[in-house]
Design a protein around this motif. Structure first.
Motif, PDB file in Angstrom:
ATOM      1  N   TRP A   1      28.527 -26.281 -11.609  1.00  0.00           N
ATOM      2  CA  TRP A   1      27.913 -26.717 -10.353  1.00  0.00           C
ATOM      3  C   TRP A   1      27.511 -28.190 -10.382  1.00  0.00           C
ATOM      4  N   ARG A   2      27.723 -28.873 -11.478  1.00  0.00           N
ATOM      5  CA  ARG A   2      27.140 -30.206 -11.655  1.00  0.00           C
ATOM      6  C   ARG A   2      27.609 -31.214 -10.616  1.00  0.00           C
ATOM      7  N   SER A   3      28.822 -31.057 -10.090  1.00  0.00           N
ATOM      8  CA  SER A   3      29.360 -32.033  -9.135  1.00  0.00           C
ATOM      9  C   SER A   3      29.214 -31.602  -7.680  1.00  0.00           C
ATOM     10  N   TYR A   4      28.506 -30.492  -7.444  1.00  0.00           N
ATOM     11  CA  TYR A   4      28.513 -29.899  -6.104  1.00  0.00           C
ATOM     12  C   TYR A   4      27.129 -29.828  -5.483  1.00  0.00           C
ATOM     13  N   ASP A   5      27.112 -29.868  -4.159  1.00  0.00           N
ATOM     14  CA  ASP A   5      25.909 -29.631  -3.371  1.00  0.00           C
ATOM     15  C   ASP A   5      26.133 -28.404  -2.498  1.00  0.00           C
ATOM     16  N   THR A   6      25.040 -27.796  -2.064  1.00  0.00           N
ATOM     17  CA  THR A   6      25.124 -26.677  -1.122  1.00  0.00           C
ATOM     18  C   THR A   6      24.273 -26.976   0.099  1.00  0.00           C
ATOM     19  N   ARG A   7      24.646 -26.363   1.195  1.00  0.00           N
ATOM     20  CA  ARG A   7      23.923 -26.538   2.463  1.00  0.00           C
ATOM     21  C   ARG A   7      23.839 -25.165   3.118  1.00  0.00           C
ATOM     22  N   LYS A   8      22.626 -24.594   3.170  1.00  0.00           N
ATOM     23  CA  LYS A   8      22.475 -23.224   3.661  1.00  0.00           C
ATOM     24  C   LYS A   8      22.856 -23.099   5.134  1.00  0.00           C
ATOM     25  N   ILE A   9      23.567 -22.033   5.431  1.00  0.00           N
ATOM     26  CA  ILE A   9      23.970 -21.736   6.797  1.00  0.00           C
ATOM     27  C   ILE A   9      23.116 -20.613   7.384  1.00  0.00           C
ATOM     28  N   PHE A  10      22.963 -19.539   6.589  1.00  0.00           N
ATOM     29  CA  PHE A  10      22.306 -18.341   7.121  1.00  0.00           C
ATOM     30  C   PHE A  10      21.788 -17.503   5.961  1.00  0.00           C
ATOM     31  N   SER A  11      20.559 -16.993   6.077  1.00  0.00           N
ATOM     32  CA  SER A  11      19.996 -16.070   5.092  1.00  0.00           C
ATOM     33  C   SER A  11      20.431 -14.657   5.458  1.00  0.00           C
ATOM     34  N   ASP A  12      21.242 -14.067   4.610  1.00  0.00           N
ATOM     35  CA  ASP A  12      21.856 -12.773   4.909  1.00  0.00           C
ATOM     36  C   ASP A  12      21.283 -11.696   3.996  1.00  0.00           C
ATOM     37  N   HIS A  13      21.548 -10.443   4.323  1.00  0.00           N
ATOM     38  CA  HIS A  13      21.183  -9.325   3.460  1.00  0.00           C
ATOM     39  C   HIS A  13      22.128  -8.171   3.750  1.00  0.00           C
ATOM     40  N   LEU A  14      22.139  -7.198   2.860  1.00  0.00           N
ATOM     41  CA  LEU A  14      23.052  -6.071   3.017  1.00  0.00           C
ATOM     42  C   LEU A  14      22.447  -4.958   3.866  1.00  0.00           C
ATOM     43  N   MET A  15      23.313  -4.305   4.640  1.00  0.00           N
ATOM     44  CA  MET A  15      22.940  -3.124   5.417  1.00  0.00           C
ATOM     45  C   MET A  15      23.699  -1.923   4.861  1.00  0.00           C
ATOM     46  N   PHE A  16      23.006  -0.780   4.791  1.00  0.00           N
ATOM     47  CA  PHE A  16      23.621   0.469   4.358  1.00  0.00           C
ATOM     48  C   PHE A  16      24.189   1.166   5.588  1.00  0.00           C
ATOM     49  N   LEU A  17      25.512   1.331   5.653  1.00  0.00           N
ATOM     50  CA  LEU A  17      26.178   1.988   6.782  1.00  0.00           C
ATOM     51  C   LEU A  17      26.526   3.418   6.359  1.00  0.00           C
ATOM     52  N   HIS A  18      26.151   4.388   7.176  1.00  0.00           N
ATOM     53  CA  HIS A  18      26.221   5.784   6.730  1.00  0.00           C
ATOM     54  C   HIS A  18      26.333   6.736   7.915  1.00  0.00           C
TER      55      HIS A  18
END
Length: 319
Positions: free
Chosen positions: A164-181
């Motif tokens: 990761w030393r040469s890279y930057d990140t830029r957050k787009i969206f805080s996501d989470h998992l949904m249980f589909l049942h």
């Protein structure tokens, strides 16, 4: 007859060497590169013939860089950094309203909000050509490393990526998992404990996909048995269709569920505790200095400040 330099740069030998030096494991490196282990071994032998010395040696089952290997690794990293720096400097001198932007998008992600934004961006900047391609994690990282894409859209934190030393990140969206049942006992409940999710068989992503690895780690850490997987698909659309037809369960990002919530026959319940991750742009540090990419980010921020990412997802209706 090719010179030694031509032998090195005429193939992917140096890329393969760097990946093996990063993982120190032939099997893992070959899987990441998408080649067979014998093909990787052949490329390393070719490199050793060219430089005239072994670049790796092993003690038992453990692999190590030789003195020649450490020299080659340092030099190769410098070469790649110089080439990428030169390309970025050329691009930084270009117009902010023309040229192309190459974006690699993780193929298992929901892309409807991006489609909406690209229409807006293209209308405002018709001379900037956006190339948007769906890729696997391996393909995204390989193309980032080789400067074939300017921006990657992927899930983070991604523990499979070491450099990761040469890279930057830029957050787009805080996501989470949904249980589909299809469990009627969970209807109306906002959350479900992990222990209650493995009573039904599942349809899942392949084992090397981010979400599959994330779930494996969560179940392991909570000391809960993983659900039995009856089928694996790379697309969330395929997963939902198969799960509905076979009365199976699955886990998919909230972003996908939000974009298609009116189209499911399945019930959706959040995990307790939540299984969180971020969607983010990943890019080489100097990329943000390129005028058209800086313009892209500025326009992105303005667009989603007016109507946030979640709202745009919620207004999407296609499956």
């Amino acid at each position: 007859m090719k010179t030694k330099q031509e032998n090195l740069f005429a193939s992917k030998t140096l890329t393969y060497f760097m990946k093996l030096a990063e993982t120190m494991n032939y099997t893992q490196a070959a899987q990441i590169l998408g080649i067979t282990q014998p093909a990787l071994t052949q490329q390393i032998k070719k490199l050793e013939r060219t430089v005239g010395a072994p670049v790796f040696f092993s003690i038992g089952k453990k692999l190590y860089l030789s003195d020649a290997g450490r020299t080659m690794l340092n030099t190769t990293q410098q070469i790649f950094d110089l080439v990428n720096e030169a390309l970025n400097k050329v691009q930084q001198s270009t117009s902010p309203t023309s040229g192309s932007i190459n974006i690699g998008f993780l193929s298992s992600m929901e892309d409807s909000a991006f489609e909406t934004f690209f229409i807006h961006f293209s209308e405002k900047y018709p001379n900037i050509k956006v190339r948007f391609v769906l890729l696997t994690r391996r393909e995204i990282w390989e193309q980032l490393e080789n400067n074939q894409i300017d921006l990657a859209v992927m899930y983070v934190p991604d523990q499979s990526i070491k450099n990761w030393r040469s890279y930057d990140t830029r957050k787009i969206f805080s996501d989470h998992l949904m249980f589909l049942h299809h469990d009627q006992k969970l209807v109306g409940k906002k959350k479900v404990r992990l222990q209650s999710t493995n009573k039904s068989d599942w349809v899942t992503y392949p084992p090397d996909y981010f979400i599959a690895q994330l779930l494996r780690e969560v179940y392991k850490n909570k000391m809960v048995d993983e659900p039995v997987s009856r089928a694996q698909f790379t697309s969330p659309y395929q997963m939902v269709k198969f799960a509905e037809a076979r009365q199976l369960a699955t886990a998919l990002p909230y972003s996908f569920w939000l974009a298609h919530q009116g189209e499911f026959k399945m019930e959706a319940t959040a995990f307790d505790p939540a299984i969180n991750f971020d969607m983010a742009f990943v890019y080489r540090q100097d990329k943000a200095k390129i005028p058209r990419i800086a313009r892209f980010f500025k326009e992105w921020d303005a667009f989603f400040a007016e109507k946030n990412y979640q709202t745009v997802l919620g207004n999407s209706r296609h499956l």
